[in-house]
Design a protein around this motif. Structure first.
Motif, short mmCIF file in Angstrom:
data_model
loop_
_atom_site.label_atom_id
_atom_site.label_comp_id
_atom_site.label_asym_id
_atom_site.label_seq_id
_atom_site.Cartn_x
_atom_site.Cartn_y
_atom_site.Cartn_z
N UNK A 185 2.71 6.13 7.94
CA UNK A 185 1.47 6.70 7.70
C UNK A 185 0.29 5.75 7.65
N UNK A 186 0.32 4.60 7.12
CA UNK A 186 -0.97 3.65 7.33
C UNK A 186 -0.46 2.36 6.66
N UNK A 187 -1.59 1.43 7.00
CA UNK A 187 -1.38 0.22 6.14
C UNK A 187 -2.69 -0.03 5.68
N UNK A 188 -2.88 -0.66 4.66
CA UNK A 188 -4.19 -0.82 3.72
C UNK A 188 -4.12 -2.37 3.36
N UNK A 189 -5.36 -2.82 3.28
CA UNK A 189 -5.69 -4.17 2.78
C UNK A 189 -6.34 -4.09 1.65
N UNK A 190 -6.91 -3.01 1.06
CA UNK A 190 -7.80 -2.85 -0.04
C UNK A 190 -7.95 -1.41 -0.57
N UNK A 191 -8.28 -1.45 -1.78
CA UNK A 191 -8.03 0.20 -2.38
C UNK A 191 -8.79 1.36 -1.77
N UNK A 192 -9.97 0.86 -1.00
CA UNK A 192 -10.56 1.87 -0.11
C UNK A 192 -9.73 2.60 0.92
N UNK A 193 -8.95 2.03 1.32
CA UNK A 193 -7.93 2.24 2.43
C UNK A 193 -6.52 2.88 1.91
N UNK A 194 -6.51 3.24 0.89
CA UNK A 194 -5.29 3.46 0.55
C UNK A 194 -5.22 5.10 1.08
N UNK A 251 -0.12 -6.31 4.36
CA UNK A 251 -0.80 -5.25 4.01
C UNK A 251 0.26 -4.57 3.24
N UNK A 252 -0.14 -3.29 2.53
CA UNK A 252 0.52 -2.38 1.86
C UNK A 252 0.79 -1.34 2.85
N UNK A 253 2.16 -1.05 3.28
CA UNK A 253 2.51 -0.27 4.44
C UNK A 253 2.95 1.03 3.59
N UNK A 254 2.65 2.14 4.09
CA UNK A 254 3.18 3.47 3.40
C UNK A 254 3.96 4.41 4.67
N UNK A 255 5.00 4.68 4.12
CA UNK A 255 5.80 5.66 5.06
C UNK A 255 6.10 6.91 4.33
N UNK A 256 5.50 7.96 5.09
CA UNK A 256 5.72 9.46 4.63
C UNK A 256 6.89 9.87 4.84
N UNK A 257 7.50 10.59 3.81
CA UNK A 257 8.70 11.60 3.96
C UNK A 257 8.09 13.15 3.52
N UNK A 258 8.88 13.80 3.89
CA UNK A 258 8.38 15.40 3.59
C UNK A 258 7.82 15.56 2.05
#
Length: 195
Positions: free
Chosen positions: A9-18, A61-68
């Motif tokens: 889904x995305x990577x984030x390095x700060x709260x604004x990018x979550x 960074x925090x990495x996000x992986x989306x599932x259904x």
């Protein structure tokens, strides 16, 4: 729900990018090189979705992986890492900001290398999660590198100190290599996203 439908889904390095979603989130955290990315890959059945490395501190960074119906979150490791101290401190502070402020976070899996066991940093993290009101659960990783009697000892560890009320009492065991424990972890995830 199909775990094999995971996408980056995305990577984030700060709260604004979550990511701005309302989907429940399940996070994974542990000391550097504990096997977080490999375990995530095993859970979603995709050996390449989360980048793995033998270099401690690859995930920065925090990495996000989306599932259904939910999101898996890969948090940067703590402890030794091949990165400047200021960079390490920054991403560890961000870890805590995310954990304390993310309303849709349902559970944090704390990964412990089964060959090493708990360290002070792990206990500090459990205390921080309890203070933040976040449920957590232990997963012992790399159990394929233990003998049968060592695995039985791990399986017998089912309760933890009452001073950590938000730490789920039953530890899980897992091997990304031979897929031991993966189905059990999937069932635990499903339990938390529908409860």
């Amino acid at each position: 729900m199909l775990f094999n439908q995971a996408t980056f889904l995305t990577s984030a390095a700060n709260l604004r990018n979550l990511p701005k979603t309302q989907l429940p989130e399940i996070a994974f955290i542990g000391r550097s090189n504990v096997g977080k990315s490999s375990l995530i890959n095993a859970i979603v059945g995709n050996a390449k979705i989360a980048k793995t490395s033998k270099t401690p501190g690859r995930t920065q960074q925090i990495n996000f992986f989306k599932l259904p119906e939910f999101i898996i979150v890969d948090l940067p490791g703590y402890g030794y890492a091949s990165a400047p101290i200021k960079v390490i401190q920054k991403w560890q502070e961000f870890n805590l900001e995310y954990i304390k402020n993310r309303q849709q976070l349902k559970l944090v899996f704390i990964l412990i290398d089964s060959r090493i066991g708990f360290k002070e940093l792990d206990l500090n993290l459990i205390e921080q999660l309890n203070e933040a009101g976040v449920k957590c659960r232990i997963i012992y990783t790399k159990v394929d590198q233990l003998n049968k009697s060592e695995i039985e000892i791990l399986k017998s560890i089912t309760t933890f100190n009452d001073r950590y009320p938000l730490l789920e009492p039953n530890a899980l065991i897992a091997s990304s290599k031979n897929k031991e424990g993966i189905e059990r972890i999937r069932k635990v995830i499903l339990h938390y996203i529908i409860s």
